[in-house]
Design a protein around this motif. Structure first.
Motif, PDB file in Angstrom:
ATOM      1  N   MET A 158      27.142  54.101  37.690  1.00 12.33           N
ATOM      2  CA  MET A 158      26.822  55.386  37.072  1.00 12.33           C
ATOM      3  C   MET A 158      28.053  56.292  37.045  1.00 12.33           C
ATOM      4  O   MET A 158      28.296  57.006  36.068  1.00 12.33           O
ATOM      5  CB  MET A 158      25.670  56.036  37.839  1.00 12.33           C
ATOM      6  CG  MET A 158      24.374  55.230  37.769  1.00 12.33           C
ATOM      7  SD  MET A 158      23.197  55.589  39.115  1.00 12.33           S
ATOM      8  CE  MET A 158      22.782  57.295  38.766  1.00 12.33           C
ATOM      9  N   ASN A 165      15.523  61.890  38.824  1.00 13.66           N
ATOM     10  CA  ASN A 165      16.399  62.015  37.659  1.00 13.66           C
ATOM     11  C   ASN A 165      16.655  60.660  37.022  1.00 13.66           C
ATOM     12  O   ASN A 165      16.613  60.528  35.783  1.00 13.66           O
ATOM     13  CB  ASN A 165      17.721  62.667  38.069  1.00 13.66           C
ATOM     14  CG  ASN A 165      18.634  62.896  36.878  1.00 13.66           C
ATOM     15  OD1 ASN A 165      18.282  63.592  35.938  1.00 13.66           O
ATOM     16  ND2 ASN A 165      19.811  62.291  36.916  1.00 13.66           N
ATOM     17  N   ALA A 166      16.922  59.644  37.838  1.00 18.01           N
ATOM     18  CA  ALA A 166      17.221  58.310  37.296  1.00 18.01           C
ATOM     19  C   ALA A 166      16.029  57.744  36.536  1.00 18.01           C
ATOM     20  O   ALA A 166      16.172  57.204  35.429  1.00 18.01           O
ATOM     21  CB  ALA A 166      17.643  57.369  38.423  1.00 18.01           C
ATOM     22  N   LEU A 174      20.047  52.272  36.333  1.00 17.90           N
ATOM     23  CA  LEU A 174      19.364  53.489  36.760  1.00 17.90           C
ATOM     24  C   LEU A 174      18.127  53.164  37.592  1.00 17.90           C
ATOM     25  O   LEU A 174      17.858  53.806  38.618  1.00 17.90           O
ATOM     26  CB  LEU A 174      18.973  54.325  35.545  1.00 17.90           C
ATOM     27  CG  LEU A 174      20.121  54.981  34.778  1.00 17.90           C
ATOM     28  CD1 LEU A 174      19.620  55.615  33.488  1.00 17.90           C
ATOM     29  CD2 LEU A 174      20.828  56.030  35.639  1.00 17.90           C
ATOM     30  N   LYS A 230      25.234  53.372  42.068  1.00 21.09           N
ATOM     31  CA  LYS A 230      25.875  54.670  41.813  1.00 21.09           C
ATOM     32  C   LYS A 230      27.312  54.473  41.334  1.00 21.09           C
ATOM     33  O   LYS A 230      27.814  55.262  40.521  1.00 21.09           O
ATOM     34  CB  LYS A 230      25.861  55.505  43.087  1.00 21.09           C
ATOM     35  CG  LYS A 230      26.332  56.942  42.929  1.00 21.09           C
ATOM     36  CD  LYS A 230      25.403  57.756  42.048  1.00 21.09           C
ATOM     37  CE  LYS A 230      25.618  59.261  42.172  1.00 21.09           C
ATOM     38  NZ  LYS A 230      26.989  59.683  41.974  1.00 21.09           N
ATOM     39  N   TYR A 282      22.296  49.602  31.007  1.00 17.99           N
ATOM     40  CA  TYR A 282      22.356  50.784  31.858  1.00 17.99           C
ATOM     41  C   TYR A 282      20.992  51.193  32.411  1.00 17.99           C
ATOM     42  O   TYR A 282      20.900  51.694  33.541  1.00 17.99           O
ATOM     43  CB  TYR A 282      22.992  51.935  31.095  1.00 17.99           C
ATOM     44  CG  TYR A 282      23.357  53.113  31.961  1.00 17.99           C
ATOM     45  CD1 TYR A 282      24.143  52.947  33.098  1.00 17.99           C
ATOM     46  CD2 TYR A 282      22.929  54.402  31.637  1.00 17.99           C
ATOM     47  CE1 TYR A 282      24.488  54.032  33.894  1.00 17.99           C
ATOM     48  CE2 TYR A 282      23.277  55.488  32.425  1.00 17.99           C
ATOM     49  CZ  TYR A 282      24.052  55.298  33.555  1.00 17.99           C
ATOM     50  OH  TYR A 282      24.394  56.360  34.346  1.00 17.99           O
ATOM     51  N   SER A 317      17.610  62.814  42.957  1.00 17.12           N
ATOM     52  CA  SER A 317      18.368  61.813  42.210  1.00 17.12           C
ATOM     53  C   SER A 317      17.488  60.647  41.785  1.00 17.12           C
ATOM     54  O   SER A 317      17.724  60.025  40.745  1.00 17.12           O
ATOM     55  CB  SER A 317      19.558  61.316  43.041  1.00 17.12           C
ATOM     56  OG  SER A 317      19.133  60.522  44.138  1.00 17.12           O
ATOM     57  N   TYR A 333      19.176  51.897  40.972  1.00 13.13           N
ATOM     58  CA  TYR A 333      19.532  53.014  41.841  1.00 13.13           C
ATOM     59  C   TYR A 333      18.289  53.723  42.371  1.00 13.13           C
ATOM     60  O   TYR A 333      18.180  54.007  43.567  1.00 13.13           O
ATOM     61  CB  TYR A 333      20.410  54.022  41.090  1.00 13.13           C
ATOM     62  CG  TYR A 333      20.655  55.271  41.899  1.00 13.13           C
ATOM     63  CD1 TYR A 333      21.598  55.290  42.921  1.00 13.13           C
ATOM     64  CD2 TYR A 333      19.892  56.420  41.687  1.00 13.13           C
ATOM     65  CE1 TYR A 333      21.792  56.419  43.702  1.00 13.13           C
ATOM     66  CE2 TYR A 333      20.081  57.559  42.461  1.00 13.13           C
ATOM     67  CZ  TYR A 333      21.033  57.546  43.474  1.00 13.13           C
ATOM     68  OH  TYR A 333      21.204  58.662  44.253  1.00 13.13           O
ATOM     69  N   ALA A 334      17.342  54.011  41.485  1.00  7.95           N
ATOM     70  CA  ALA A 334      16.143  54.743  41.890  1.00  7.95           C
ATOM     71  C   ALA A 334      15.376  53.974  42.964  1.00  7.95           C
ATOM     72  O   ALA A 334      14.935  54.567  43.966  1.00  7.95           O
ATOM     73  CB  ALA A 334      15.251  54.984  40.675  1.00  7.95           C
TER      74      ALA A 334
END
Length: 557
Positions: A260, A443-444, A424, A257, A420, A440, A427-428
């Motif tokens: 991001m 979304n990722a 993502l 994050k 990137y 979230s 993060y997911a």
């Protein structure tokens, strides 16, 4: 640039013969290298020394064609994908033994240079960090170079950790051959947690010293704050994963994050072009190739034999089957619309950007893998370069480069270390494991799936944590294919004993001469095997012997 100490060795007999001469003919300054004194006396030379730490020397055959390897092999001949269920390397080049579970400390195949290359680079970084305060330069430049060196050192440790587990932490010490090497710490492996904590702390220290972005004063290919934070996010994800079991998923999610939240990066709209343009805003850290610098040209190394290519890294059916239909359904779903007689119709757009298959349009022609008579089959020209899997690599290829005789037309495609989309997906994965599939997480993943040139449907709502875990793993497999992730992902998830024991599947394509094709699954490489010891690489026997047996080997070897 070669940089080494100038060592004068007294040769008494010859010195005596020339004792009456005023000039010492042995006292000659070498012209093929730069001395320590010159580097430490000139800030420009010192900065060049730091920049060259992004490179390395060639330690094994086919690690470079006219240029030095970077942090790893990258594009040079066999890719790391050839050690996974993504591909096989058509000409072997010491990859098949890894696929077949024949790794040994005496026989490490293409995986044998990571230990030596990493520690050489760590020593070079330690040397520069030891002396940087004595070099005349501005405070701002000293700060940036310090951040760069700590980033590079952390990247080397990251490579050691993900291949060997717990390794030897050198600290800031610079060892020389004339030092007392009896210090036990020099050969004692730290725990995985200690190693991860050290590398992550180095990245935490490096990040604020580095610029937020590359620009004219800080060119592409050099580390930025985002690169340090993205590498930290990867390491934090590894740390929380089952194989490492040394960190928390919440910490991993927070680390991703942080990248991001920088607001520096976005997904490239065109998935194919992303791998051809180093200036893409998706790329966080990459290796660039200079115009005119000779290196392995991807097009001839991997192109179909009918185009005078060498086949190279040929995708496996295992990977092909992982690509969903363009309606977002797996090909195993009976409602997906998948037709085994037309297996390449209506697939995820990333499939077409990654793999050349029978009937694919390529360079104003059509790929013909079928027999009899297909130009890109064993019936075509240069049939020793025919794919063994029934597929050829499309990803990374630049159609503006020639295939025939390209040696003076070096490709300028960047080799991407960090981008990137990985952040993502990191993060997911971490957020899903920490709290479940919240908005979230969706979304990722959906950002990656729905970039303009891909436009896969969003993930279905209401997935369980387990179902989301599976979805993220599938997404990583197709999004990051051939980018040196699959080898480490299946190990950190502790599923390699399943995925790497699947046969290396390919396909035979035959035609009846009337435009009808039959696709028959086959085993493209026999004997594929994986056992628990293969979750880590063996430390090369030569390294253990050099330590007089003081370095402990990984279990099972």
């Amino acid at each position: 640039m070669k940089i080494s100490k100038i060592i004068y060795i007294p040769v008494l007999v010859i010195a005596g013969a020339f004792a009456s001469c005023k000039q010492n003919y042995l006292d000659i300054v070498p012209t093929d290298r730069v001395s320590d004194a010159a580097v430490l006396g000139d800030s420009a030379l010192f900065e060049d020394f730091v920049i060259n730490r992004y490179m390395s020397i060639k330690l094994q055959d086919k690690e470079g064609e006219g240029t030095n390897p970077g942090f790893g092999r990258g594009f040079e001949y066999a890719m790391w994908s050839a050690l996974t269920d993504e591909s096989i390397y058509n000409n072997d080049d010491n990859t098949w033994l890894v696929q077949r579970g024949q790794l040994a400390p005496e026989n490490t195949g293409i995986a044998g240079t990571i230990w030596g290359r990493s520690y050489r680079s760590i020593r070079e970084c330690n040397y520069a960090l030891t002396h940087i305060d004595s070099v005349q330069m501005s405070a701002g430049l000293r700060e940036r170079l310090t951040g760069e060196l700590r980033f590079i050192r952390a990247f080397r440790y990251h490579d050691l950790i993900r291949n060997y587990g717990g390794v030897i932490l050198m600290g800031d010490k610079v060892y020389n051959l004339d030092d007392d090497l009896s210090d036990a710490a020099l050969f004692t492996r730290s725990t995985i947690r200690e190693c991860l904590d050290y590398a992550i702390a180095e990245l935490d220290a490096a990040a604020p010293l580095l610029p937020t972005a590359n620009d004219n004063s800080w060119p592409l290919g050099r580390a930025t704050r985002g690169a340090a934070l993205a590498l930290k996010a990867r390491l934090a994800l590894y740390a929380a994963s089952p194989l490492y079991n040394s960190g928390s998923w919440a910490d991993a999610a927070a680390a991703a994050k942080a990248v991001m939240d920088l607001g520096q990066y976005s997904l490239a709209g065109n998935y194919s072009q992303l791998f051809l343009d180093a200036s893409s805003n998706e790329i966080i850290f990459c290796r660039q190739f200079a115009i005119g610098a000779r290196h392995v040209c991807l097009e001839i190394a991997n192109g179909p034999n009918g185009y005078n290519g060498w086949a190279g890294n040929t995708p496996l059916q295992n990977l092909v089957d992982a690509y969903q239909m363009d309606n977002g359904k797996d090909i195993t779903d009976p409602t997906s619309g998948y037709d085994p007689q037309h297996p390449y119709d209506n697939r995820d757009a990333r499939f077409y950007a990654t793999i050349l298959y029978n009937g694919a349009t390529y360079r104003n022609s059509t790929v013909q893998i079928y027999t009899p008579g297909g130009k890109d089959s064993k019936d075509g020209p240069s049939n020793w370069n025919t794919t063994k899997t029934g597929y050829y690599l499309r990803k990374f290829m630049d159609d503006n480069n020639p295939i025939d005789n390209p040696w003076n037309v070096a490709g300028l495609q960047p080799w991407i270390y960090l981008r990137y989309a990985e952040v993502l997906l990191n993060y997911a994965e971490a957020q899903n494991e920490a709290v479940g599939p919240d908005a979230s997480v969706y979304n990722a993943v959906n950002l990656v799936r729905q970039r303009a040139s891909v436009n896969q449907p969003p993930l279905p709502a209401g997935l369980s944590q387990s179902a989301m875990r599976d979805a993220i793993r599938k997404e990583r497999q197709v999004e990051l294919a051939f980018e040196e992730h699959r080898f480490y992902d299946v190990r950190r998830w502790r599923i390699a004993d399943v995925t790497e024991n699947e046969p290396a599947y390919g396909v035979d394509v035959t035609t009846d001469g009337n435009g009808n094709y039959t696709y028959t699954r086959k085993v493209a490489l026999s004997g594929r095997s994986f056992s628990n010891k293969h979750y880590w690489l063996p430390i090369p026997r030569s390294e253990i012997q050099a330590s007089n047996g003081r370095i402990t080997q990984n279990d099972g070897y």
